[in-house]
Write a protein that holds these residues in place. Structure first.
Motif, short mmCIF file in Angstrom:
data_model
loop_
_atom_site.label_atom_id
_atom_site.label_comp_id
_atom_site.label_asym_id
_atom_site.label_seq_id
_atom_site.Cartn_x
_atom_site.Cartn_y
_atom_site.Cartn_z
N CYS A 196 0.04 5.41 -6.25
CA CYS A 196 0.16 6.74 -5.60
C CYS A 196 1.42 6.82 -4.74
O CYS A 196 2.12 7.83 -4.73
CB CYS A 196 -1.08 7.02 -4.77
SG CYS A 196 -2.58 7.30 -5.76
N LEU A 197 1.69 5.73 -3.99
CA LEU A 197 2.87 5.72 -3.14
C LEU A 197 4.15 5.76 -3.97
O LEU A 197 5.11 6.47 -3.63
CB LEU A 197 2.86 4.49 -2.24
CG LEU A 197 1.79 4.48 -1.14
CD1 LEU A 197 1.71 3.11 -0.47
CD2 LEU A 197 2.09 5.55 -0.11
N VAL A 245 10.79 -5.42 -7.19
CA VAL A 245 11.43 -4.17 -7.61
C VAL A 245 11.54 -3.22 -6.42
O VAL A 245 12.59 -2.61 -6.16
CB VAL A 245 10.64 -3.51 -8.75
CG1 VAL A 245 11.26 -2.17 -9.13
CG2 VAL A 245 10.56 -4.43 -9.96
N GLY A 246 10.45 -3.10 -5.67
CA GLY A 246 10.46 -2.21 -4.50
C GLY A 246 11.38 -2.72 -3.42
O GLY A 246 12.12 -1.93 -2.78
N TRP A 247 11.35 -4.03 -3.17
CA TRP A 247 12.22 -4.58 -2.12
C TRP A 247 13.70 -4.35 -2.46
O TRP A 247 14.52 -4.05 -1.58
CB TRP A 247 11.96 -6.09 -1.95
CG TRP A 247 10.70 -6.41 -1.21
CD1 TRP A 247 9.59 -7.03 -1.70
CD2 TRP A 247 10.42 -6.10 0.15
NE1 TRP A 247 8.62 -7.14 -0.75
CE2 TRP A 247 9.12 -6.58 0.44
CE3 TRP A 247 11.12 -5.46 1.17
CZ2 TRP A 247 8.51 -6.45 1.66
CZ3 TRP A 247 10.51 -5.34 2.40
CH2 TRP A 247 9.23 -5.82 2.65
N LEU A 304 8.90 1.52 0.76
CA LEU A 304 8.60 0.34 1.55
C LEU A 304 7.09 0.15 1.69
O LEU A 304 6.56 -0.96 1.59
CB LEU A 304 9.24 0.47 2.93
CG LEU A 304 9.05 -0.71 3.90
CD1 LEU A 304 9.66 -1.98 3.32
CD2 LEU A 304 9.66 -0.40 5.25
N ALA A 305 6.37 1.24 1.91
CA ALA A 305 4.92 1.15 2.06
C ALA A 305 4.24 0.72 0.77
O ALA A 305 3.16 0.11 0.80
CB ALA A 305 4.37 2.50 2.51
#
Length: 472
Positions: A11-12, A88-90, A145-146
């Protein structure tokens, strides 16, 4: 390291993708609806060598990522869906984080170092939009980040402490505020240097002034002082632009940039500089533009004079026949906004039949046009025969000429006509012949469709007579 559930992470990530595409989606919808976006030039020349942080926004690739973060967010989301790896997010945070923080950090640095001047420069057009843009970037980075990291109490404390310390260090900037050019409107009461009316003497005149004198004269001029204080036509703005911003706008004008919205400038109590006002900051450039303006004006004036000469010749060639007068003249006249002209001292109240009315030492004639018409004036020492053929209206009134020097004029001043009271001081009769008042209005270079003939001769009667009226 704490982490959200897989569903929450999805969702984020989805929210981050949606947020990244908001500007592009809004632009697409606007284009489909036929709404055209208005572009504004980005200026990187700063007044008084201040607010340098604004300069560091032209790093290659930064502008593209700042405006289109979805170019990275969407591919990263697809990779994350396949691999489910937090790296990937970092990686995405490491790229977009600095992009999102560049403008707020540089803005804070400039404001802490140089004060309100930089606030005006950063936010002078659309403050709310600029702040919303920064917030949008930070929300996007926060969502990404979340999705990969669920912060604990310790992390929140560390981030809060770092932000507070950064604010304290920023406020402690060691640079003094910029020097004020116009301390108060009283500085302008000493009078501005008078700018030459021609481009040839503009540069030498400006070079005789010091840089501070020119800056002060420029700021006083675009703020409307001292005239504004003299007539008190405008209220003082609640948030006036700083001296530095006004000089900055002047340099933008010198480079030929388009003016800022007049309503916004008017709300701040200033106006965009004219060519002559630009001469205070860039006399050479202003002289060039003023010469171009003078050439265009001269060309338009010459063309207008040629058109007027052709119309004047037409009026002279087609003037009506009549007995030989003492003096006679034909001219191209204009009805103007008042659609009228007068014989004598000046126009007065009009209560007549819609053609001519006398009051004291003048008589007012109403035209059927605000455009051009042919006017012929004839002065006699005795009344000429009445000739009605070929005219739509003929009326006659009496007026007095105390000095015997009565002429024809309008609200703009006397016309190029001779004195019509040829018998000297005394009472006169004015006979007005008119045709074509119901014709469409004509303006140069069209030939006039309406014609007036004024016949002036001595006469003591004050009676008003209407000899013909085919307009009724």
């Amino acid at each position: 390291m704490s982490q959200w559930s897989g569903r929450t992470q999805t969702c984020l990530w989805g929210a981050a993708v949606a947020v990244s595409a908001v500007p592009a989606t809004a632009g697409l919808v606007a284009s489909l609806l036929g709404v055209k976006a208005k572009g504004y030039a980005v200026d990187i020349a700063f007044p008084l060598d201040k607010c340098g942080g604004l300069l560091h926004q032209t790093i290659p690739g930064y502008v593209q990522l700042n405006a289109r973060p979805y170019l990275l967010v969407v591919p990263a989301f697809l990779v994350w869906l396949v691999t489910r790896r937090r790296a990937v997010g970092w990686t995405l945070v490491a790229i977009l984080g600095p992009v999102a923080l560049v403008q707020p950090v540089l803005f804070g640095y400039d404001v802490a170092r140089w004060g309100r001047t930089c606030v005006d420069l950063w936010l002078q057009l659309f403050p709310g939009w600029q702040i919303a843009w920064w917030t949008w970037h930070l929300v996007l980075v926060g969502l990404i980040l979340a999705s990969v990291y669920r912060p604990g109490v310790r992390a929140v404390r560390v981030v809060s402490g770092a932000l507070a310390m950064g604010m304290v260090l920023g406020v402690a900037g060691d640079q003094e505020p910029p020097r004020v050019v116009m301390a108060s409107p009283d500085d302008c009461d000493k009078g501005r240097p008078v700018l030459p009316q021609d481009s040839g003497t503009l540069v030498p005149t400006m070079k005789r002034l010091s840089e501070r004198e020119r800056r002060l004269a420029y700021i006083c001029s675009v703020r409307g002082y001292p005239e504004k204080r003299l007539f008190r036509r405008y209220p003082a703005p609640e948030h006036p632009l700083s001296d530095a911003v006004l000089l900055h706008q002047g340099r933008r004008a010198c480079r030929g940039e388009n003016p800022l919205p007049p309503a916004e400038l008017g709300r701040r109590g200033v106006h965009w500089p004219s060519f002559k006002e630009m001469a205070y900051l860039c006399p050479e450039t202003a002289a060039i533009r003023l010469r171009e303006q003078e050439r265009r004006r001269a060309a338009l004036t010459a063309e207008y004079e040629r058109e007027q000469a052709r119309a004047r010749a037409y009026c002279k060639r087609t003037e009506p026949k009549g007995p030989e007068p003492v003096t006679e003249a034909s001219e191209v006249a204009s009805g103007g906004e008042s659609s009228s002209y007068f014989v004598g001292a000046g126009g007065g109240a009009f209560h007549g039949d819609g053609l001519v009315e006398a009051a004291g030492g003048s008589a007012t004639v109403i035209t059927g046009t605000q455009g051009d018409f042919c006017l012929t004036v004839r002065a006699y020492r005795k009344a000429p025969p009445l000739a009605l053929e070929g005219w739509d209206r003929v009326a006659e009134v009496g007026f007095e000429s105390p000095d015997g020097r009565s002429t024809v004029g309008s609200v703009w001043g006397p016309m190029e006509m001779p004195v019509v009271t040829v018998a000297g001081p005394g009472r006169y009769r004015l006979r007005v012949y008119v045709r074509g008042r119901d014709e469409p209005e004509t303006f140069s270079p069209e030939m006039p469709a309406e014609r007036h003939l004024l016949v002036v001769f001595p006469g003591r009667s004050k009676e008003r007579k209407v000899f013909k009226n085919e307009e009724e």
